[in-house]
Design a protein around this motif. Structure first.
Motif: not given
Length: 248
Positions: A150-155, A172-175, A194-196, A211-215
């Protein structure tokens, strides 16, 4: 199954990489997740537009879907015999994007499957389960499962107890981790740090976190360190060309 990172920026692409976008492959089936700004070029460096089998869009913000439009152009204008591309997105979210081109040009290029966040459905070999998560527009966090992986993705998402369900025991959690720790006023409740991510990944017992979507301009080392305050598993940052192999 393996995951190819096309980009990991949030909001707009930087000079060195695209916005967050991912290619998930399993036994020859290629699922493109969130084709946002500038993701098409790294995708085409890897495979032709006709080789994408389906697209999943978490929500209608352009940093998550803008490059769907040139992808469809690349398919229909180069080879009109290519079958329509199945596109899965929250109902109504892609209307403005798909209306950009001249009427009828892209009609044969895609088959749009609208869904309500919270729905479950299949995309090729993947069983997909979605959740409605807090953001400025309707947004679906999702789990993509096949053959026991399972790959989880938060959007994009603000805080929600549902994030633990999305991330539960994921290989894998893509967050989304737009910020390192403090979230500025105006974005509180709609974006994550990232802390959350570290806190809910720990509660969910996710096996690894990306971790993704970094400013743009965010220090990736600081983001990883923030996530690791609460989470003891492997933490990485999405960067172009990274391949995560989840094969047992």
């Amino acid at each position: 199954m393996h995951v190819v990172v096309l980009g990991g920026r949030g909001a707009w692409p930087s000079a060195d990489q695209a916005c967050a976008g991912f290619l998930v492959e399993h036994r020859g089936f290629r699922l493109l997740i969130d084709p946002g700004y500038a993701t098409l070029q790294p995708l085409l460096a890897r495979l032709p537009a006709s080789a994408v089998d389906a697209v999943y869009v978490s929500h209608g913000h352009p940093d998550h879907c803008a490059d769907l439009q040139p992808l469809l152009r690349a398919r229909v204008l180069s080879d009109r015999s290519v079958p329509a591309l199945p596109v899965y997105a929250p109902t109504g979210s892609l209307g403005p994007l798909l209306a950009l081109d001249e009427p009828g040009l892209l009609d044969a290029a895609y088959h749009l499957h609208g869904f309500t966040p919270g729905d479950a459905f299949d995309v090729g070999p993947f069983a997909v389960r979605t959740w409605s998560l807090p953001h400025w527009v309707p947004t679906a966090g999702a789990r993509f499962s096949v053959a026991g992986t399972t790959v989880a993705y938060t959007g994009d998402t603000g805080p929600s107890p549902l994030l633990v369900e999305v991330a539960r025991d994921a290989d894998l959690l893509i967050a989304e981790a737009t910020y390192v720790d403090e979230i500025p006023e105006g974005h509180v409740g709609f974006l994550s740090s990232a802390a959350e991510v570290g806190r809910y990944a720990s509660a969910a017992r996710s096996r690894a976190v990306l971790l993704t979507h970094l400013w743009p301009g965010t220090d990736p080392v600081a983001a990883v360190a923030a996530a690791q305050q609460a989470y003891r598993g492997r933490v990485g940052v999405a960067r172009p060309g990274l391949v995560v192999d989840l094969t047992d």
